[in-house]
Write an enzyme that holds these catalytic residues in place. Structure first.
Site, PDB file in Angstrom:
ATOM      1  N   ARG A 114      -8.189   9.905  15.971  1.00 42.47           N
ATOM      2  CA  ARG A 114      -6.970   9.755  15.084  1.00 42.47           C
ATOM      3  C   ARG A 114      -6.506  10.578  14.148  1.00 42.47           C
ATOM      4  O   ARG A 114      -7.260  11.370  13.548  1.00 42.47           O
ATOM      5  CB  ARG A 114      -7.035   8.127  14.389  1.00 42.47           C
ATOM      6  CG  ARG A 114      -7.539   7.083  15.224  1.00 42.47           C
ATOM      7  CD  ARG A 114      -6.399   6.727  16.052  1.00 42.47           C
ATOM      8  NE  ARG A 114      -6.521   5.411  16.928  1.00 42.47           N
ATOM      9  CZ  ARG A 114      -7.123   5.357  18.095  1.00 42.47           C
ATOM     10  NH1 ARG A 114      -7.584   6.542  18.428  1.00 42.47           N
ATOM     11  NH2 ARG A 114      -7.523   3.986  18.563  1.00 42.47           N
ATOM     12  N   TYR A 137       3.395  -7.009  17.021  1.00 48.10           N
ATOM     13  CA  TYR A 137       3.689  -6.084  15.976  1.00 48.10           C
ATOM     14  C   TYR A 137       4.262  -4.640  16.387  1.00 48.10           C
ATOM     15  O   TYR A 137       5.523  -4.472  15.728  1.00 48.10           O
ATOM     16  CB  TYR A 137       2.442  -5.595  15.072  1.00 48.10           C
ATOM     17  CG  TYR A 137       2.615  -4.545  14.224  1.00 48.10           C
ATOM     18  CD1 TYR A 137       3.289  -4.738  13.017  1.00 48.10           C
ATOM     19  CD2 TYR A 137       1.879  -3.343  14.533  1.00 48.10           C
ATOM     20  CE1 TYR A 137       3.471  -3.651  12.002  1.00 48.10           C
ATOM     21  CE2 TYR A 137       2.084  -2.117  13.512  1.00 48.10           C
ATOM     22  CZ  TYR A 137       3.074  -2.387  12.577  1.00 48.10           C
ATOM     23  OH  TYR A 137       2.893  -1.138  11.579  1.00 48.10           O
ATOM     24  N   SER A 164       6.253   3.082  13.382  1.00 49.60           N
ATOM     25  CA  SER A 164       4.835   3.516  13.535  1.00 49.60           C
ATOM     26  C   SER A 164       4.433   4.245  14.682  1.00 49.60           C
ATOM     27  O   SER A 164       5.302   4.140  15.585  1.00 49.60           O
ATOM     28  CB  SER A 164       3.976   2.140  13.549  1.00 49.60           C
ATOM     29  OG  SER A 164       2.702   2.364  14.100  1.00 49.60           O
ATOM     30  N   LYS A 169       8.459  -3.105  15.606  1.00 51.04           N
ATOM     31  CA  LYS A 169       9.023  -1.826  15.265  1.00 51.04           C
ATOM     32  C   LYS A 169       9.680  -1.151  16.199  1.00 51.04           C
ATOM     33  O   LYS A 169      10.754  -0.391  15.915  1.00 51.04           O
ATOM     34  CB  LYS A 169       7.820  -0.819  15.103  1.00 51.04           C
ATOM     35  CG  LYS A 169       6.639  -1.435  13.926  1.00 51.04           C
ATOM     36  CD  LYS A 169       7.240  -1.176  12.742  1.00 51.04           C
ATOM     37  CE  LYS A 169       6.657  -1.630  11.405  1.00 51.04           C
ATOM     38  NZ  LYS A 169       7.317  -1.824  10.334  1.00 51.04           N
ATOM     39  N   TYR A 213       0.957  -1.278  -0.117  1.00 49.74           N
ATOM     40  CA  TYR A 213      -0.038  -0.038  -0.019  1.00 49.74           C
ATOM     41  C   TYR A 213       0.732   1.199   0.094  1.00 49.74           C
ATOM     42  O   TYR A 213       0.944   2.061  -0.980  1.00 49.74           O
ATOM     43  CB  TYR A 213      -1.034   0.066   1.182  1.00 49.74           C
ATOM     44  CG  TYR A 213      -1.742   1.286   1.458  1.00 49.74           C
ATOM     45  CD1 TYR A 213      -2.467   1.790   0.373  1.00 49.74           C
ATOM     46  CD2 TYR A 213      -1.917   1.843   2.853  1.00 49.74           C
ATOM     47  CE1 TYR A 213      -3.054   2.795   0.688  1.00 49.74           C
ATOM     48  CE2 TYR A 213      -2.524   2.753   3.196  1.00 49.74           C
ATOM     49  CZ  TYR A 213      -3.347   3.412   2.085  1.00 49.74           C
ATOM     50  OH  TYR A 213      -4.003   4.444   2.154  1.00 49.74           O
ATOM     51  N   ILE A 214       1.715   1.448   0.973  1.00 53.69           N
ATOM     52  CA  ILE A 214       2.450   2.578   1.163  1.00 53.69           C
ATOM     53  C   ILE A 214       3.629   2.764   0.320  1.00 53.69           C
ATOM     54  O   ILE A 214       3.710   3.615  -0.361  1.00 53.69           O
ATOM     55  CB  ILE A 214       2.929   2.971   2.625  1.00 53.69           C
ATOM     56  CG1 ILE A 214       1.581   2.867   3.681  1.00 53.69           C
ATOM     57  CG2 ILE A 214       3.444   4.196   2.654  1.00 53.69           C
ATOM     58  CD1 ILE A 214       2.027   2.977   4.942  1.00 53.69           C
ATOM     59  N   ASN A 262      -8.985  -1.947   9.874  1.00 57.81           N
ATOM     60  CA  ASN A 262      -9.051  -0.570   9.859  1.00 57.81           C
ATOM     61  C   ASN A 262     -10.164   0.293   9.353  1.00 57.81           C
ATOM     62  O   ASN A 262     -11.064  -0.123   8.485  1.00 57.81           O
ATOM     63  CB  ASN A 262      -7.573   0.058   9.026  1.00 57.81           C
ATOM     64  CG  ASN A 262      -6.509  -0.494   9.734  1.00 57.81           C
ATOM     65  OD1 ASN A 262      -5.845  -1.332   9.092  1.00 57.81           O
ATOM     66  ND2 ASN A 262      -6.385  -0.416  11.119  1.00 57.81           N
ATOM     67  N   SER A 272       3.845 -11.371  -0.255  1.00 56.77           N
ATOM     68  CA  SER A 272       2.883 -12.093   0.871  1.00 56.77           C
ATOM     69  C   SER A 272       1.529 -11.279   1.171  1.00 56.77           C
ATOM     70  O   SER A 272       0.753 -11.545   1.695  1.00 56.77           O
ATOM     71  CB  SER A 272       3.958 -12.134   2.123  1.00 56.77           C
ATOM     72  OG  SER A 272       4.401 -10.767   2.370  1.00 56.77           O
TER      73      SER A 272
END
Ligand code: NAD
Ligand code: UD1
Length: 349
Positions: free
Chosen positions: A230, A148, A124, A152, A11-12, A198, A34
């Site tokens: 957010r 997760y 993140s 990071k 995506y990014i 999300n 993946s």
């Protein structure tokens, strides 16, 4: 200048590759698909009108990854490749640690071997955990709450140690807030597996008729309307932030963290209203309990990135909604021939 982009079909990554090509960088993409689709490669070429090198390589395969370094001249690396689903990371932590940490160790070991000492890393806002106050600055204490997030934070710490060992390294740790939106062409965008976790992909899938209604996770937070707040950032602004970070690391050594956010928080209900207003699509919703691990408010103090990198998010909530909807409505089943194999599960077998 040649930039290796790991995870460049995601995506990014795909939005960043478009920006790099537009800015005339030479680009080399590495991905194992993946969590992405080969179709994104042709879409990136279509949008940019430019070609680039691609290697289907898993960062866990050090030998294969080395062939990329031995065959290409590389000036800097933008490292997106990683697994990113918080809930899944709680279920299969070993897989997350292996993929994200071992993959990064293989990468930075080869970077050192081939004297490529410039890196932009995808961190993140999750590294701040539940912040004591908002807006969040880079010097706030770090406190992760799931595997997760821990990958990071561990990678940030590893990269700090690597710089301590050799001050020729130059590293930008980019702490993203909540990326949404898509390229204005509608040709690339976020393509989540199964039911989205999300908010924005969930809303767009309700709008396109794939899901019935949005469940709002909690309306009893201490926020103006009781729903979570957010800092949503347009993915193209985020992508442009990587080019600014690249310019910075090429011109100076060190390791620095930067918040990439807009500095403005929106509640879940404000996002629903903005989406309905800009797209004309009704989003039915109902309130449910809070989602475990969620916090009330999270938004950035983005001034360090503005001051040091000369970067500021430009696109507002209206463009984020319109571009998310354009991507979803023109690609109702995403990139279509998506590779449905569950990579995370495959890794632990
Ligand atoms: P994504 O899943 O769309 O992209 C990640 C890409 O990395 C995918 O194309 C995947 O196939 C690839 N990949 C994963 N493991 C790999 C491996 N071992 N070898 C080679 N390729 C591999 O995710 P994204 O949303 O584009 O996120 C990019 C990065 O930014 C990730 O590191 C993510 O943790 C981080 N991040 C994302 C968000 C977000 O909300 N999207 C927020 C904060 C940080
Ligand atoms: C999620 C990740 C976080 C990551 C961030 C950016 C989790 C638990 N956290 O955080 O690690 O850094 O994305 O990618 O997955 N919401 C609903 N209904 C939904 C979905 C979301 O009400 O169906 C609400 C959430 O409670 C939250 C807001 O919408 O208040 C945004 O949620 P989401 O898009 O999942 O992002 P984060 O919770 O910020």
């Amino acid at each position: 200048m040649a930039i290796l982009v790991t995870g460049g079909t995601g995506y990014i990554g795909s939005h960043t590759v478009v920006e790099l090509l537009n800015a005339n960088y030479e680009v080399i993409v590495v991905d194992n698909f993946s969590n992405s689709n080969p179709e994104s490669l042709s879409r990136i070429k279509e949008i940019s009108g430019k070609d680039f090198k691609f290697f289907e390589v898993d960062l866990l395969d050090r030998g294969e990854l080395e062939t990329v370094f031995s065959n290409c001249v590389i000036d800097a690396v933008i490292h997106f490749a990683g697994l990113k689903a918080v809930g899944e990371s709680v279920e299969i932590p070993i897989c997350y640690y292996h993929n994200n940490i071992t993959g990064t160790l293989n990468l930075i070991d080869l970077m050192q071997k081939y004297d490529v000492l410039n890196m932009v890393f995808s961190s993140s806002a999750t590294v701040y955990g539940a912040p004591k106050q908002v807006p969040i600055s880079e010097n706030f204490s770090l406190n992760v709450t799931n595997p997760y997030g821990r990958t990071k934070l561990m990678i940030e710490e590893i990269l700090n140690d690597v710089y301590t060992s050799n001050s020729n390294w130059s590293i930008a740790l980019l702490r993203y807030f909540n990326p949404i939106g898509a390229h204005e062409s509608g040709r690339i965008g976020e393509d989540p597996n199964g039911i989205p976790n999300n908010l924005m992909p969930y809303i767009t899938q309700v709008a396109v008729g794939k899901l019935n209604e949005l469940k709002v996770f909690g309306n009893d937070y201490s926020t103006p309307d009781g729903t979570g707040v957010r800092d949503y950032i347009h993915v193209v602004d985020l992508a442009k932030g990587h080019l600014k970070a690249l310019e910075k690391i090429i011109s100076s050594n060190g390791v620095e963290a930067y918040n990439l956010g807009t500095g403005k928080g929106y509640s879940v209900l404000e996002i629903v209203q903005a989406f309905e207003k800009t797209t004309g699509k009704k989003i039915p919703y109902s309130f449910g309990p809070r989602r475990s691990g969620d916090i009330a408010e999270c938004f950035a103090n983005p001034t360090k990135a503005e001051k040091d990198l000369g970067w500021k998010a430009r696109r507002g909530i209206k463009e984020m909604c319109i571009d998310s909807w354009r991507w979803q409505s023109q690609n109702p089943i995403g990139f279509q021939n998506k590779n449905d194999k569950n990579y995370a599960t495959t890794l632990i077998r």
